[in-house]
Design a protein around this motif. Structure first.
Motif, PDB file in Angstrom:
ATOM      1  N   THR A 130      13.592 -11.681  54.707  1.00 22.17           N
ATOM      2  CA  THR A 130      12.741 -12.789  55.340  1.00 22.17           C
ATOM      3  C   THR A 130      12.428 -12.607  56.836  1.00 22.17           C
ATOM      4  O   THR A 130      11.399 -12.314  57.200  1.00 22.17           O
ATOM      5  CB  THR A 130      12.990 -14.274  55.239  1.00 22.17           C
ATOM      6  OG1 THR A 130      13.301 -14.656  53.807  1.00 22.17           O
ATOM      7  CG2 THR A 130      12.312 -15.361  56.019  1.00 22.17           C
ATOM      8  N   ARG A 131      13.730 -12.198  57.377  1.00 23.29           N
ATOM      9  CA  ARG A 131      13.584 -11.621  58.945  1.00 23.29           C
ATOM     10  C   ARG A 131      12.779 -10.516  59.195  1.00 23.29           C
ATOM     11  O   ARG A 131      11.779 -10.285  59.859  1.00 23.29           O
ATOM     12  CB  ARG A 131      15.056 -11.628  59.414  1.00 23.29           C
ATOM     13  CG  ARG A 131      15.601 -13.028  59.620  1.00 23.29           C
ATOM     14  CD  ARG A 131      16.798 -12.696  60.546  1.00 23.29           C
ATOM     15  NE  ARG A 131      17.785 -11.748  59.831  1.00 23.29           N
ATOM     16  CZ  ARG A 131      18.882 -11.966  58.751  1.00 23.29           C
ATOM     17  NH1 ARG A 131      18.863 -13.332  58.347  1.00 23.29           N
ATOM     18  NH2 ARG A 131      19.628 -11.379  58.533  1.00 23.29           N
ATOM     19  N   GLY A 132      12.973  -9.573  58.333  1.00 21.08           N
ATOM     20  CA  GLY A 132      11.771  -8.273  58.213  1.00 21.08           C
ATOM     21  C   GLY A 132      10.472  -8.623  58.078  1.00 21.08           C
ATOM     22  O   GLY A 132       9.672  -7.917  58.715  1.00 21.08           O
ATOM     23  N   TRP A 133      10.162  -9.507  57.076  1.00 18.97           N
ATOM     24  CA  TRP A 133       8.798  -9.877  56.771  1.00 18.97           C
ATOM     25  C   TRP A 133       8.165 -10.761  57.857  1.00 18.97           C
ATOM     26  O   TRP A 133       7.233 -10.523  58.213  1.00 18.97           O
ATOM     27  CB  TRP A 133       8.640 -10.499  55.593  1.00 18.97           C
ATOM     28  CG  TRP A 133       8.621  -9.540  54.415  1.00 18.97           C
ATOM     29  CD1 TRP A 133       9.423  -9.323  53.518  1.00 18.97           C
ATOM     30  CD2 TRP A 133       7.966  -8.412  53.866  1.00 18.97           C
ATOM     31  NE1 TRP A 133       9.569  -8.282  52.518  1.00 18.97           N
ATOM     32  CE2 TRP A 133       8.322  -7.692  53.154  1.00 18.97           C
ATOM     33  CE3 TRP A 133       6.678  -7.894  54.765  1.00 18.97           C
ATOM     34  CZ2 TRP A 133       7.866  -6.278  52.489  1.00 18.97           C
ATOM     35  CZ3 TRP A 133       5.955  -6.834  54.342  1.00 18.97           C
ATOM     36  CH2 TRP A 133       6.761  -5.906  53.193  1.00 18.97           C
ATOM     37  N   SER A 134       8.999 -11.567  58.567  1.00 17.98           N
ATOM     38  CA  SER A 134       8.533 -12.042  59.688  1.00 17.98           C
ATOM     39  C   SER A 134       8.070 -11.380  60.818  1.00 17.98           C
ATOM     40  O   SER A 134       6.983 -11.412  61.637  1.00 17.98           O
ATOM     41  CB  SER A 134       9.581 -13.239  60.183  1.00 17.98           C
ATOM     42  OG  SER A 134       9.842 -14.291  59.336  1.00 17.98           O
ATOM     43  N   GLU A 135       9.037 -10.224  61.124  1.00 17.01           N
ATOM     44  CA  GLU A 135       8.761  -9.304  62.183  1.00 17.01           C
ATOM     45  C   GLU A 135       7.474  -8.511  61.553  1.00 17.01           C
ATOM     46  O   GLU A 135       6.623  -8.363  62.666  1.00 17.01           O
ATOM     47  CB  GLU A 135       9.883  -8.400  62.422  1.00 17.01           C
ATOM     48  CG  GLU A 135       9.906  -7.431  63.563  1.00 17.01           C
ATOM     49  CD  GLU A 135      10.870  -6.559  63.568  1.00 17.01           C
ATOM     50  OE1 GLU A 135      10.627  -5.565  64.318  1.00 17.01           O
ATOM     51  OE2 GLU A 135      12.094  -7.086  63.445  1.00 17.01           O
TER      52      GLU A 135
ATOM     53  N   ALA B 107      17.504 -13.616  53.059  1.00 13.45           N
ATOM     54  CA  ALA B 107      17.230 -14.172  54.536  1.00 13.45           C
ATOM     55  C   ALA B 107      17.108 -12.915  55.287  1.00 13.45           C
ATOM     56  O   ALA B 107      16.120 -12.944  56.310  1.00 13.45           O
ATOM     57  CB  ALA B 107      18.618 -14.546  54.795  1.00 13.45           C
ATOM     58  N   TYR B 108      17.655 -11.610  55.126  1.00 10.93           N
ATOM     59  CA  TYR B 108      17.498 -10.571  55.745  1.00 10.93           C
ATOM     60  C   TYR B 108      16.123 -10.224  55.568  1.00 10.93           C
ATOM     61  O   TYR B 108      15.532  -9.540  56.466  1.00 10.93           O
ATOM     62  CB  TYR B 108      18.522  -9.358  55.305  1.00 10.93           C
ATOM     63  CG  TYR B 108      18.150  -8.028  55.855  1.00 10.93           C
ATOM     64  CD1 TYR B 108      18.635  -7.791  57.234  1.00 10.93           C
ATOM     65  CD2 TYR B 108      17.697  -7.247  54.994  1.00 10.93           C
ATOM     66  CE1 TYR B 108      18.301  -6.535  57.629  1.00 10.93           C
ATOM     67  CE2 TYR B 108      17.226  -5.662  55.567  1.00 10.93           C
ATOM     68  CZ  TYR B 108      17.634  -5.688  57.071  1.00 10.93           C
ATOM     69  OH  TYR B 108      17.423  -4.159  57.430  1.00 10.93           O
TER      70      TYR B 108
ATOM     71  N   ALA C 162       6.728 -15.533  55.242  1.00  6.50           N
ATOM     72  CA  ALA C 162       7.644 -14.677  55.193  1.00  6.50           C
ATOM     73  C   ALA C 162       8.598 -14.692  54.205  1.00  6.50           C
ATOM     74  O   ALA C 162       9.243 -14.091  53.495  1.00  6.50           O
ATOM     75  CB  ALA C 162       8.159 -14.348  56.334  1.00  6.50           C
TER      76      ALA C 162
END
Length: 192
Positions: free
Chosen positions: A47-52, A44-45, A14
């Motif tokens: 990255t969180r979206g791609w992690s989800e 960072a935002y 991510a």
């Protein structure tokens, strides 16, 4: 000698996907979007979206793939694609929902320094193979009107504009897009 391949994204990818998205947008779209919008993108935002997207996809037909270039000396994630069933993000304003057998590319980016090595073609071919397995018969993808490279890439793969357009409102600036489509035959060839 380098080897290029595509694989499903893993949670640990991510951050690299977010980095590629950020660097690609800041270099390739710098003339399309206001500078403060690109400067304000938060890694960072993203990255969180791609992690989800990787860990909690809305369905088994939603996928994130990455393109990897591997040599004797190193291995690098060089691009990514996200695709799935066509949803409201695939629509033009006031367009009714697309049929259940229509897929959509939501993102397909290759970091510019890795361009012209076949990574985009491998990603798109892998996505189409998955769509075929999932029973999709048609696919759509949006390209920015000013992004002639993406339009040329899609056209070279057999995609054509479908006559539908829209404009994204980016901080009170309209950024026009054109939609491309392609028919997917069950025998492994895209239809023109």
């Amino acid at each position: 000698m380098a080897l290029g391949f595509v694989r499903p994204a893993r949670p640990e990818d991510a951050a690299e996907i977010a980095r590629i998205q950020l660097s690609t947008w800041r270099s390739s779209y710098r003339r399309m979007f206001p500078p403060h919008v690109l400067a304000g993108l938060d890694e960072a935002y993203l990255t969180r979206g791609w992690s989800e997207a990787i860990e909690s996809a809305p369905s088994s037909r939603h996928r994130v793939l990455i393109s990897v270039e591997q040599s004797d000396a190193s291995t690098a994630v060089v691009g990514f694609a996200a695709a799935g069933p066509a949803d409201e993000q695939a629509l033009a304003p006031e367009e009714p929902p697309l049929a259940d057998d229509v897929a959509a590319v939501t993102d397909l980016l290759i970091e510019p320094r890795w361009g012209r090595r076949g990574h985009g073609s491998r990603l798109l071919a892998a996505v189409v193979d998955l769509w075929r397995e999932d029973g999709f018969t048609t696919a759509v993808a949006w390209a920015y009107e000013q992004d002639k490279a993406m339009q040329k890439f899609l056209a070279s793969a057999g995609w054509e504009p479908d006559g539908v357009g829209r404009a994204l409102d980016v901080d009170n600036m309209l950024v026009p897009q054109v939609r491309f489509h392609v028919a997917i035959s069950p025998d492994g060839e895209t239809e023109e």
